[in-house]
Write an enzyme that holds these catalytic residues in place. Structure first.
Site, short mmCIF file in Angstrom:
data_model
loop_
_atom_site.label_atom_id
_atom_site.label_comp_id
_atom_site.label_asym_id
_atom_site.label_seq_id
_atom_site.Cartn_x
_atom_site.Cartn_y
_atom_site.Cartn_z
N LYS A 108 -12.48 -1.23 6.43
CA LYS A 108 -11.84 -2.22 7.32
C LYS A 108 -12.38 -2.13 8.74
CE LYS A 108 -8.78 -2.64 3.78
NZ LYS A 108 -8.17 -1.75 2.81
N ASP B 115 -1.53 6.74 6.40
CA ASP B 115 -2.64 5.96 5.83
C ASP B 115 -3.02 4.89 6.86
OD1 ASP B 115 -4.33 4.24 4.55
OD2 ASP B 115 -2.92 3.66 2.96
N TRP C 156 0.81 -1.22 0.00
CA TRP C 156 0.00 0.00 0.00
C TRP C 156 0.84 1.26 0.00
CZ3 TRP C 156 -4.41 -0.16 -2.04
CH2 TRP C 156 -5.27 -1.24 -1.88
#
Ligand code: PLP
Length: 349
Positions: free
Chosen positions: A185, A161, A90
């Site tokens: 999530k 993030d 990511w």
């Protein structure tokens, strides 16, 4: 996974929200009832994360990747470089996206030794003296690596993030200048993302940008520059309420430690499964593991599915298996997984 109590409440209210005779999805986002919901939602998140008045909380579109674009567009400074600390899939994606808009410098913060995946201590990250901002990813969802300390810099804002770790453990928001997270999530369904940004950063001009990615504009408009994803926002508010009723982030953290420990201890004690991440940076949310005999992978996935244990196949980039054990996953879910893994190992050893 979303909390079952929240799903049930949403089901009950699906056709008739607050006795108004309509679904929350059918309401105007500017109605007083919906505005009351958004105010309650923000207040709840502020309590859960102890967010001070120095920060603006935004509810935006576009998930985590939308923020990969929004961050450079809003925080770019002419002549300066944006520093991207990379420790997995990511953070690398975030760098690639930022590269389209601003000059970036990527810094590899991994420290893999003898096939064991690891991350350098944040105090050993070599950050340049001057930067428009420092971006990093505290929990690498695919790789299963988590950074528990927060890097610091004398002048550049710290941007994180937190898509896959937000609300899973206590953090000191004051150590960050911008936190963002896609909802799907630990917050609610996909379609909404949360941005917690230090108000002083809103003064940055950045680059020309689409209105829906403009932090200052969204702050001014109460995150309603255009029609927000109202149903996702409603569910996020319900999840926050559920978190508050269940002891808040501290209680989640205690439970998440217990869940992760149970699974890692089992894997470490097994000669059938392996986790390759160094102990100090093992993710509490995403636990990747490998069957030592990879020819059994398909069988493992098929049989676990039959046992009601879903989504265990690892990310296509890294292979193997991965158990995502977000806030809403009860410890019983992890116990069921460990029992299954134990039985599968015995059957195939
Ligand atoms: C899931 C995830 C993303 C991407 O989120 P989308 O909403 O699909 O864009 C970004 N960063 C991290 C750390 C993630 O786990």
């Amino acid at each position: 996974m979303l909390p079952q109590a929240v799903m049930k409440k949403a089901q009950k209210e699906f056709l008739d929200w607050q006795d108004l005779g309509v679904s929350v999805m059918e309401m105007s986002h500017r109605s007083k009832e919906f505005l009351a919901l958004t105010a309650k939602c923000e207040a709840s998140l502020r309590r859960l994360m102890n967010i001070s008045d120095e920060y603006e909380v935004l509810f935006m579109h576009g998930g985590g990747r939308g923020q990969f674009s929004a961050v450079p567009l809003n925080l770019h400074q002419d002549g300066k470089t944006a520093v991207y600390c990379e420790n997995g899939v990511w953070s690398k994606s975030a760098t690639d996206e930022a590269n389209k808009f601003t000059k970036t410098l990527s810094i590899d913060v991994r420290n893999d030794v003898n096939g064991e995946f690891s991350i350098k201590q944040v105090t050993n990250w070599v950050l340049p003296e001057d930067a428009s901002y420092i971006h990093y990813c505290p929990n690498e969802t695919v790789d299963g690596l988590e950074i528990f300390d927060v890097p610091s810099h004398p002048t550049a804002p710290i941007v994180a993030d937190m898509s896959s770790t937000i609300l899973s453990r206590e953090i000191d928001v004051n150590k960050f200048d911008l936190i963002y997270a896609g909802a799907q999530k630990n917050i609610g369904p996909s379609g909404i993302s949360i941005v917690i940004v230090r108000k002083t950063l809103l003064e940055r001009e950045g680059l020309p940008k689409p209105g829906i990615l403009d932090y200052a504009l969204e702050a001014k408009q109460g995150s309603m520059f255009n029609t927000p994803p109202t149903f996702a926002w409603y569910l996020a508010a319900e999840v926050f309420e559920w978190l508050e009723l269940n002891g808040g982030v501290k209680a989640m953290e205690v439970q998440n430690i217990a869940k992760a420990q149970l699974l890692y201890d089992f894997i470490d004690g097994s000669s059938f499964y392996t986790n390759k991440v160094a102990k100090h940076c093992r993710s509490r949310m995403n636990v990747p593991f490998w069957l030592n005999d990879e020819s059994l992978n398909d069988k493992f996935v098929a049989q676990s599915k039959d046992a009601g244990l879903l989504a265990l196949e690892g990310h296509r980039i890294v292979g193997g298996m991965r158990a995502s054990i977000y806030n809403a996953m009860p410890i019983e879910g992890v116990q069921a997984l460990v029992s299954f893994m134990d039985a599968f190992a015995k059957e195939h050893s």
